[in-house]
Design a protein around this motif. Structure first.
Motif, PDB file in Angstrom:
ATOM      1  N   LEU A  48       0.843  -1.187   0.000  1.00 30.45           N
ATOM      2  CA  LEU A  48       0.000   0.000   0.000  1.00 30.45           C
ATOM      3  C   LEU A  48       0.878   1.237   0.000  1.00 30.45           C
ATOM      4  N   GLN A  49       0.409   2.291  -0.639  1.00 25.18           N
ATOM      5  CA  GLN A  49       1.215   3.503  -0.761  1.00 25.18           C
ATOM      6  C   GLN A  49       0.336   4.742  -0.752  1.00 25.18           C
ATOM      7  N   VAL A  50       0.792   5.779  -0.045  1.00 26.51           N
ATOM      8  CA  VAL A  50       0.161   7.094  -0.151  1.00 26.51           C
ATOM      9  C   VAL A  50       0.417   7.599  -1.563  1.00 26.51           C
ATOM     10  N   ARG A  51      -0.635   8.135  -2.185  1.00 26.06           N
ATOM     11  CA  ARG A  51      -0.550   8.485  -3.597  1.00 26.06           C
ATOM     12  C   ARG A  51      -0.771   9.971  -3.830  1.00 26.06           C
ATOM     13  N   LEU A  52      -0.413  10.413  -5.024  1.00 24.38           N
ATOM     14  CA  LEU A  52      -0.639  11.792  -5.422  1.00 24.38           C
ATOM     15  C   LEU A  52      -2.117  12.142  -5.316  1.00 24.38           C
ATOM     16  N   ARG A  53      -2.992  11.217  -5.690  1.00 23.98           N
ATOM     17  CA  ARG A  53      -4.443  11.456  -5.658  1.00 23.98           C
ATOM     18  C   ARG A  53      -4.933  11.758  -4.240  1.00 23.98           C
ATOM     19  N   ASP A  54      -4.228  11.240  -3.236  1.00 27.11           N
ATOM     20  CA  ASP A  54      -4.628  11.481  -1.852  1.00 27.11           C
ATOM     21  C   ASP A  54      -4.550  12.953  -1.476  1.00 27.11           C
ATOM     22  N   PHE A  55      -3.826  13.730  -2.259  1.00 25.27           N
ATOM     23  CA  PHE A  55      -3.732  15.173  -2.041  1.00 25.27           C
ATOM     24  C   PHE A  55      -4.445  15.960  -3.141  1.00 25.27           C
ATOM     25  N   GLU A  56      -4.453  15.416  -4.355  1.00 24.23           N
ATOM     26  CA  GLU A  56      -5.119  16.092  -5.468  1.00 24.23           C
ATOM     27  C   GLU A  56      -6.610  16.314  -5.210  1.00 24.23           C
ATOM     28  N   VAL A  57      -7.287  15.253  -4.775  1.00 19.49           N
ATOM     29  CA  VAL A  57      -8.746  15.343  -4.626  1.00 19.49           C
ATOM     30  C   VAL A  57      -9.138  16.339  -3.538  1.00 19.49           C
ATOM     31  N   PRO A  58      -8.625  16.211  -2.302  1.00 20.50           N
ATOM     32  CA  PRO A  58      -8.985  17.208  -1.285  1.00 20.50           C
ATOM     33  C   PRO A  58      -8.542  18.630  -1.666  1.00 20.50           C
TER      34      PRO A  58
END
Length: 404
Positions: free
Chosen positions: A314-324
């Motif tokens: 599992l990995q923290v992703r770019l999308r985890d910041f893009e969406v919020p």
């Protein structure tokens, strides 16, 4: 600080995007640095990164010295015109020789490489990483592996550029959406949700190509001509979609009935969705706007095909910041590291498995006020703490470059 920047515009060379330019290059400019950009088309290079593949290996062996020579030529010109303090790249081993990095350092220029696939593809930078002064790594659990190979990692998580990722005043059109490539366990998760009546819509590379239900032949008022039918089937079998359709007919239907434990389709079951569900690749702007057009935006934390192995990564992703950052309500698979960046359940929502995901989607679709409060809180948290500008400031401080 005068920075020489070298990277492709996107990590996805199979479709047009400025993802990394928006998230790496532009924030460096926003911080007031004098950024010189490597003028070279790296798209084909980023399509051939794996030395395990003999054809790609041959390309790398031929291409890498060419890029290295041109990189040194342009850098020397820029450095002569006005001294460069930092060489900043997003490179794999396939992009440049280790000796080239050494030559850059010999010019009195500090070097740093950003790389975000170390969670399951660290071997693709194993040659060059030890030659950089620093490696920016968003995978906290890989820092010791960088050190073991002789590199000098700095933990720096991904983020989002608020000048690019922002809310749009658009009407909400979709209950649940996912924008991203079709691979790994994503199709099986989407099928599970749709089988339970959740209207998930999909955009991205691979969905139409591999997961759209085949178009049914025109219904004839009379008995079909056997020869025409055979020709039709023959033409269909020349396409990947046609083979998937044939496999779907031969495979028994998956049992998706209720039960205490969630049941995902086995690998042998063809997963297909109606044409109105699967869509093509969005432009960068369309992707950001989709986050405002959706009640719930999905995220997946699993890397590559590691769900098929004993150690699912599992990995923290770019999308985890893009969406919020774009003002969207975000729901992603839980991993402990996410708690370092968000208040779970207050700024984003996490699920533990596909059964929990389905339950939480249904809950938040019924509770507009809660969903909106979380969405707004996530946006405020990103603006405050999770910009690339802030990440780079901290990284440069650790490098001792904050006063350059």
């Amino acid at each position: 600080m005068r920075i020489f920047y070298a990277s492709d515009s996107t990590p996805n060379p199979f479709f047009q995007s400025d993802l990394w330019r928006n998230n790496l290059y532009l924030p460096l400019v926003d911080l007031g640095h004098d950024v010189v950009e490597f003028d070279y088309d790296l798209r084909e290079t980023f399509q051939n990164l794996s030395p395990e593949d003999q054809q790609q290996k041959a390309f790398i062996e031929k291409n890498r010295p060419v890029i290295s020579a041109e990189l040194l030529r342009q850098l020397e010109i820029a450095h002569t015109a006005k001294p460069i303090q930092l060489f900043f790249s997003y490179f794999n081993d396939a992009c440049v020789t280790p000796e080239t990095i050494d030559e850059i350092k010999a010019m009195g220029i500090k070097t740093v490489n950003w790389y975000c696939n170390g969670s399951y593809q660290l071997h693709l930078v194993s040659e060059i990483a030890p030659h950089f002064d620093w490696c920016l790594a968003p995978e906290q659990f890989r820092l010791k592996d960088y050190v073991a190979m002789g590199a000098h990692p700095i933990y720096s998580q991904e983020a989002a550029n608020p000048t690019i990722y922002k809310p749009y005043d658009l009407a909400i059109e979709f209950d649940v959406t996912f924008v991203g490539q079709a691979y790994g366990d994503r199709p099986a998760h989407i099928k599970y949700l749709r089988d339970r009546g959740i209207d998930v819509r999909l955009w991205g590379y691979g969905w139409r190509e591999h997961y759209m239900e085949p178009t049914k032949p025109e219904v004839l008022s009379q008995k079909p001509d056997p020869l025409k039918r055979a020709l039709y089937i023959g033409r269909r079998l020349t396409t990947l979609e046609g083979w998937h359709a044939a496999l779907n007919r031969l495979t028994a239907a998956n049992d998706t009935g209720g039960g205490a434990e969630p049941v995902l389709p086995p690998e042998s079951t063809k997963i297909a969705f109606p044409s109105e569900v699967v869509n093509g690749v969005l432009s960068d702007l369309e992707m950001i706007q989709m986050y405002s057009r959706s009640r719930i935006n999905l995220g997946f934390s699993s890397c590559g095909e590691t769900h098929k192995t004993e150690e699912r990564v599992l990995q923290v992703r770019l999308r985890d910041f893009e969406v919020p950052m774009s003002g969207g309500f975000y729901m992603v698979e839980y991993m402990e590291e996410l708690e370092e960046f968000y208040k779970i359940g207050k700024e984003i929502v996490c699920y533990t498995d596909v059964h929990d995901l389905a339950d939480k989607i249904k809950y938040y679709l019924r509770h507009d006020a809660e969903r909106d409060a979380i969405r707004l809180a996530g946006h405020e948290r990103c603006l405050r703490d999770h910009t690339w500008q802030k990440r780079f400031r901290k990284a440069f401080e650790k490098m001792g470059l904050s006063k350059c």
